[in-house]
Enzyme design. Structure first.
Site, PDB file in Angstrom:
ATOM      1  N   MET A  52      11.855 -85.110  42.258  1.00  0.00           N
ATOM      2  CA  MET A  52      12.721 -85.670  43.000  1.00  0.00           C
ATOM      3  C   MET A  52      14.270 -86.458  43.335  1.00  0.00           C
ATOM      4  O   MET A  52      14.141 -87.483  43.069  1.00  0.00           O
ATOM      5  CB  MET A  52      10.835 -86.666  43.136  1.00  0.00           C
ATOM      6  CG  MET A  52       9.835 -86.108  43.344  1.00  0.00           C
ATOM      7  SD  MET A  52       8.696 -87.045  43.222  1.00  0.00           S
ATOM      8  CE  MET A  52       8.397 -87.748  42.033  1.00  0.00           C
ATOM      9  N   ALA A  53      14.439 -86.011  44.870  1.00  0.00           N
ATOM     10  CA  ALA A  53      15.706 -86.618  44.532  1.00  0.00           C
ATOM     11  C   ALA A  53      15.722 -87.932  45.030  1.00  0.00           C
ATOM     12  O   ALA A  53      13.994 -88.817  45.935  1.00  0.00           O
ATOM     13  CB  ALA A  53      16.023 -85.905  46.204  1.00  0.00           C
ATOM     14  N   LYS A  63      11.979 -73.197  39.997  1.00  0.00           N
ATOM     15  CA  LYS A  63      10.485 -74.183  41.620  1.00  0.00           C
ATOM     16  C   LYS A  63      10.717 -73.247  42.848  1.00  0.00           C
ATOM     17  O   LYS A  63      11.847 -72.823  42.668  1.00  0.00           O
ATOM     18  CB  LYS A  63      10.421 -75.237  41.605  1.00  0.00           C
ATOM     19  CG  LYS A  63       9.307 -76.032  42.003  1.00  0.00           C
ATOM     20  CD  LYS A  63       9.757 -77.211  41.540  1.00  0.00           C
ATOM     21  CE  LYS A  63       8.068 -78.524  42.335  1.00  0.00           C
ATOM     22  NZ  LYS A  63       8.214 -78.202  43.422  1.00  0.00           N
ATOM     23  N   GLN A 101      17.600 -79.838  36.426  1.00  0.00           N
ATOM     24  CA  GLN A 101      16.832 -78.841  38.033  1.00  0.00           C
ATOM     25  C   GLN A 101      18.242 -79.230  38.540  1.00  0.00           C
ATOM     26  O   GLN A 101      19.003 -79.299  38.755  1.00  0.00           O
ATOM     27  CB  GLN A 101      16.433 -79.408  38.608  1.00  0.00           C
ATOM     28  CG  GLN A 101      15.390 -78.466  39.776  1.00  0.00           C
ATOM     29  CD  GLN A 101      14.778 -78.440  40.990  1.00  0.00           C
ATOM     30  OE1 GLN A 101      15.396 -79.067  41.797  1.00  0.00           O
ATOM     31  NE2 GLN A 101      13.624 -77.702  40.753  1.00  0.00           N
ATOM     32  N   CYS A 142      13.088 -76.613  48.171  1.00  0.00           N
ATOM     33  CA  CYS A 142      13.067 -77.800  48.947  1.00  0.00           C
ATOM     34  C   CYS A 142      14.193 -77.353  50.275  1.00  0.00           C
ATOM     35  O   CYS A 142      13.983 -76.437  50.807  1.00  0.00           O
ATOM     36  CB  CYS A 142      15.284 -78.297  48.053  1.00  0.00           C
ATOM     37  SG  CYS A 142      15.464 -79.915  49.304  1.00  0.00           S
ATOM     38  N   ASN A 187       1.358 -76.523  42.018  1.00  0.00           N
ATOM     39  CA  ASN A 187       2.446 -77.874  41.745  1.00  0.00           C
ATOM     40  C   ASN A 187       1.558 -78.160  43.705  1.00  0.00           C
ATOM     41  O   ASN A 187       2.350 -76.664  44.258  1.00  0.00           O
ATOM     42  CB  ASN A 187       3.824 -78.130  42.109  1.00  0.00           C
ATOM     43  CG  ASN A 187       4.332 -79.013  43.089  1.00  0.00           C
ATOM     44  OD1 ASN A 187       5.676 -78.693  43.676  1.00  0.00           O
ATOM     45  ND2 ASN A 187       4.547 -80.008  42.278  1.00  0.00           N
TER      46      ASN A 187
END
EC number: 1.3.1.-
Length: 384
Positions: free
Chosen positions: A28-29, A154, A83, A114, A216
């Site tokens: 997560m950014a 992902k 990632q 994303c 997820n």
């Protein structure tokens, strides 16, 4: 959750790395930096896999200063999981070879999930699997460049309900030597709104039985993780927004997968406050400046305090602190004996949905043609 729930003990195999229980921290950014990974790993007792926030391949190849800090791992992190995001096969290949040759990580995950506009407008993230040949070229370069390092990916279901890509992408991944796939059960258009489609995770597992599939989406509690595994047959879970302000969720996940429901954490506000201060402290040490660390921590305040009786003025005050002493003194003014509130295990983080996906001009005309994609489409900054 019943204390008689049998354990789910199946280990997840990512190349040479055994992940047991099969629990992965989602990249997560701005969140899953080294300090947050440290907290999650401490609560889990070192069990699980904790992935760095997204690193752009162009920035890595160019050795951007911020990116080189983001790819730095604590000595206790094993395996080191990074990632990568990229849209140009050659640049992705260079970045992966750099990681492998310089020993920068032990596992590489590729981001095709994303949904944010600055990524999809370049043809990256959740937009990219629509271009089947481009996806294949990137995976081929990455696997070839990684050597013995395992490469995973992902992704989301697709761009929108009219452009679903996950089954094709899963088959391409298997054919190109990807080690495992994580599927977020939403399209890019959904962003984080609505309900995750766990049935899609089950369909992907049936479609690519050769490799592990991780699920997820909408895992807000340890019980949710067990339900996902049992409902979909997936080999493990990837947890993102559910752990915002709750790094101890990884202790819960370990306990649940090991059949120890009685050990699920229900921290008091006093215990939460102590974690908040530690989190801010770790950020300051990582950045090298206490004030900047506390400022970076501000985004986490509302997540940590979710559900507790804390007035709006105090919430605002805690969200503008600039020193550890100011943060600690503000927390000490609260009723720290409050028990874990009902409902605090529910959804947190972004919930927006039904967004128009920003794509390159003509992107949807042909699912195979990838002309015009090159190094100039690469993002030059990481962590977003």
């Amino acid at each position: 959750m019943s204390t008689t729930t049998p354990p789910v003990t199946t280990a997840l195999q990512i190349g040479p790395h055994t992940v047991q229980p099969p629990v992965v921290l989602a990249p997560m950014a701005g969140i899953t930096n080294a300090p947050f990974r440290t907290l999650c790993r401490e609560f889990s007792g070192g069990k699980g896999l904790f992935v760095s926030e997204m690193i752009t391949t162009r920035a890595l190849v160019e050795r951007n200063e911020k990116t080189m800090q983001l790819i730095h791992f604590d000595a206790s992190e094993k395996p080191r999981s990074v990632q990568l995001y990229g849209v140009d096969p050659a640049t992705v290949g260079k970045a992966v070879r750099m990681i492998a040759e310089e020993g920068l990580a032990d596992h590489i995950d590729l981001n095709f999930g994303c949904p944010v506009p600055k990524v999809t407008r370049k043809g990256g993230g959740s937009a990219l699997p629509y271009k089947r040949h481009l996806l294949r070229a990137i995976l081929r370069e990455a696997v070839a460049g990684a050597g013995e390092l395992p490469v995973t990916m992902k992704m989301r279901k697709g761009i929108d309900d009219d452009h679903i890509t996950y089954l094709d992408a899963g088959r391409i991944a298997v054919e190109e030597g990807v080690t495992a796939i994580a599927l977020h059960g939403r399209t890019a258009a959904q962003h984080y709104g609505g309900t995750a489609d766990w049935d899609a995770i089950a369909r992907l597992k049936e479609h690519v039985p050769e490799i592990p599939v991780l699920g997820n989406g909408d895992i807000w509690s340890a019980e949710d993780a067990l339900r996902m595994v049992r409902a979909t047959g997936c080999d493990g879970v990837v947890v993102g927004r559910g752990c915002l302000g709750r790094p101890w969720l990884f202790a819960d996940l370990v306990a649940a997968f090991e059949g120890r429901a009685q050990d699920i954490a229900r921290p008091s506000l006093r215990e939460v406050a102590d974690v908040m201060v530690r989190h801010a402290t770790l950020l300051g040490e990582w950045i090298g400046d206490e004030a900047r660390g506390v400022i970076d921590f501000r985004k986490h305040v509302a997540w940590y305090l979710k559900g507790f009786a804390v007035g709006s003025e105090m919430r605002k005050r805690l969200a503008v602190t600039s020193s550890l002493s100011e943060l600690r003194s503000g927390l000490d003014e609260l009723d720290l004996d409050q028990a874990w509130p009902l409902g605090a295990d529910g959804p947190r983080g972004r919930t927006s949905g039904n967004n128009r996906v920003v794509l390159p001009d003509g992107w949807l005309k042909d699912p195979y043609d990838c002309a015009g994609i090159g190094e100039d489409a690469e993002l030059d900054t990481s962590g977003g």
